[in-house]
Scaffold this motif. Structure first.
Motif, PDB file in Angstrom:
ATOM      1  N   GLU A   1      32.693 -28.457 -18.440  1.00  0.00           N
ATOM      2  CA  GLU A   1      32.637 -27.805 -19.742  1.00  0.00           C
ATOM      3  C   GLU A   1      31.549 -28.432 -20.617  1.00  0.00           C
ATOM      4  O   GLU A   1      30.834 -27.718 -21.338  1.00  0.00           O
ATOM      5  CB  GLU A   1      33.996 -27.918 -20.442  1.00  0.00           C
TER       6      GLU A   1
ATOM      7  N   GLU B   1      28.431 -26.517 -22.397  1.00  0.00           N
ATOM      8  CA  GLU B   1      28.172 -26.643 -23.832  1.00  0.00           C
ATOM      9  C   GLU B   1      26.742 -27.102 -24.089  1.00  0.00           C
ATOM     10  O   GLU B   1      26.089 -26.660 -25.047  1.00  0.00           O
ATOM     11  CB  GLU B   1      29.169 -27.617 -24.460  1.00  0.00           C
TER      12      GLU B   1
ATOM     13  N   GLU C   1      24.513 -24.128 -23.636  1.00  0.00           N
ATOM     14  CA  GLU C   1      24.614 -23.271 -24.821  1.00  0.00           C
ATOM     15  C   GLU C   1      23.818 -23.861 -25.987  1.00  0.00           C
ATOM     16  O   GLU C   1      23.120 -23.135 -26.717  1.00  0.00           O
ATOM     17  CB  GLU C   1      26.073 -23.098 -25.222  1.00  0.00           C
TER      18      GLU C   1
ATOM     19  N   GLN D   1      27.162 -16.119 -18.420  1.00  0.00           N
ATOM     20  CA  GLN D   1      28.031 -15.311 -19.263  1.00  0.00           C
ATOM     21  C   GLN D   1      28.233 -15.914 -20.656  1.00  0.00           C
ATOM     22  O   GLN D   1      28.856 -15.290 -21.510  1.00  0.00           O
ATOM     23  CB  GLN D   1      29.390 -15.127 -18.573  1.00  0.00           C
ATOM     24  N   ARG D   2      27.691 -17.102 -20.877  1.00  0.00           N
ATOM     25  CA  ARG D   2      27.813 -17.750 -22.183  1.00  0.00           C
ATOM     26  C   ARG D   2      26.465 -17.876 -22.886  1.00  0.00           C
ATOM     27  O   ARG D   2      26.370 -18.457 -23.955  1.00  0.00           O
ATOM     28  CB  ARG D   2      28.455 -19.130 -21.992  1.00  0.00           C
ATOM     29  N   THR D   3      25.420 -17.341 -22.259  1.00  0.00           N
ATOM     30  CA  THR D   3      24.077 -17.358 -22.831  1.00  0.00           C
ATOM     31  C   THR D   3      23.457 -15.980 -22.622  1.00  0.00           C
ATOM     32  O   THR D   3      23.979 -15.165 -21.854  1.00  0.00           O
ATOM     33  CB  THR D   3      23.183 -18.412 -22.158  1.00  0.00           C
TER      34      THR D   3
END
Length: 342
Positions: free
Chosen positions: A29, A33, A36, A69-71
């Motif tokens: 994680e 982060e 991101e 999927q987070r950027t």
């Protein structure tokens, strides 16, 4: 200060993604982060280093799938996947899948050679074929062919209710042009160029035929020039450099002391070629962004590239990486002529 022949166009970073064995989710994680954060700061790329049977990222393609999927903008790379651990056809499927999920942002970096500690791991990895496995450049060529859409089988068509393809599916157009080879020798530089790959150079080179006084930057420069001389795109062929740089502009006194101690412990190995492979290591560069920029401007190989993926040091805390990345994007990058989104 010597002039820069190639203005810095792309700023990236590389992380190993360490974790605690008792809490591996938290370490992964943290890596997500950091990626991101890199996108918010304007970095052009984030790269994952690969580690097997260690407390680092063993499955970077899976982590990049999550990051995709987070950027939405930052390019996502591997530096590098050691192909001795991989089946090229299966890896081609995974890379194409994640590339499509990311919208065409994946930059797979690979290398060849026997897996580390092969004698100890061979029976677990290849119990039936250990002596027959080919760890040469042929393994890279197979991956290139599969990713670029060449046939993997002579069978295709309909069989019952199922439809079969003769090439790897899914196929991601453009991914074949974003494959990188991570190398530190003249041979790997020339091979990557001849096969139309991009070239990742790091803080390690082989001192092949070099004589004292040893100059890491000049050796690396010779590799970059050999790569471009062999590449169809010539001087426009892409090269990314991955030195360890640690800006301290916003670091606390305690962080600065830790960073300097880390670099000092690694400095002795930079004085001369190490081991039978004659590996040369570049010194880690610690200081303010202005000090780091001055040293990079004087680095012969840095002046030859317009892309970097600065390597984050091992074993630091999440907060340290936040400070280092923030200084890279807001202080060091601009000092090198880079601008977000350039």
């Amino acid at each position: 200060m010597p002039s820069i022949s190639r203005p810095l166009r792309k700023l990236g970073f590389l992380t190993i993604g360490l974790f605690d064995e008792a809490d591996p989710r938290r370490g992964h994680e943290s890596t997500l982060e950091i990626i991101e954060l890199g996108e918010r700061l304007g970095f052009d790329s984030a790269w994952l280093r690969h580690r097997h049977l260690q407390y680092g990222i063993s499955s970077p393609v899976a982590v990049l799938a999550a990051a995709s999927q987070r950027t939405s903008r930052i390019e996502l790379g591997t530096a590098v996947i050691p192909l001795g651990w991989e089946n090229p056809l299966r890896l081609a499927e995974d890379l194409a899948t994640v590339d499509l999920l990311s919208g065409g942002r994946v930059n797979p970096g690979v290398s060849v050679g026997p897996p580390m500690h092969y004698e100890q791991v061979r029976d677990a990895l290849y119990p039936d074929t250990a002596d027959a496995e080919d760890f040469s450049y042929e393994r890279v060529r197979r991956l290139l062919d599969f990713v670029r859409g060449k046939s993997a089988t002579d069978f295709s068509g309909v069989e019952g209710f199922e439809v079969f393809s003769d090439r790897v599916q899914p196929h991601s157009p453009g991914l074949g042009r974003r494959l990188w080879y991570g190398g530190g020798s003249l041979g790997s530089a020339r091979w990557a160029g001849e096969h139309g790959m991009n070239f990742l150079v790091s803080s390690v080179v082989k001192a092949e035929g070099a004589e004292e006084p040893y100059d890491f930057a000049e050796i690396q420069l010779s590799h970059i020039r050999a790569f471009r001389a062999a590449h169809p795109d010539g001087e426009d062929a892409r090269v990314s450099q991955g030195l360890v740089v640690i800006p301290t502009d916003s670091a606390s006194p305690e962080q600065r002391a830790k960073y300097e101690e880390y670099a000092a412990k690694r400095t002795p190995r930079t004085a001369s070629p190490q081991g039978s492979a004659r590996l040369m290591f570049a010194p880690d560069i610690v200081g303010t962004s202005a000090e780091i920029a001055e040293r990079l401007h004087a680095h012969a190989a840095f002046r030859e590239v317009d892309e970097v993926a600065f390597a984050l040091p091992f074993t630091f805390e999440h907060e340290d990486y936040v400070q280092i990345l923030t200084d890279m994007a807001t202080k060091l990058g601009p000092a090198l002529g880079w601008r977000p989104g350039a």
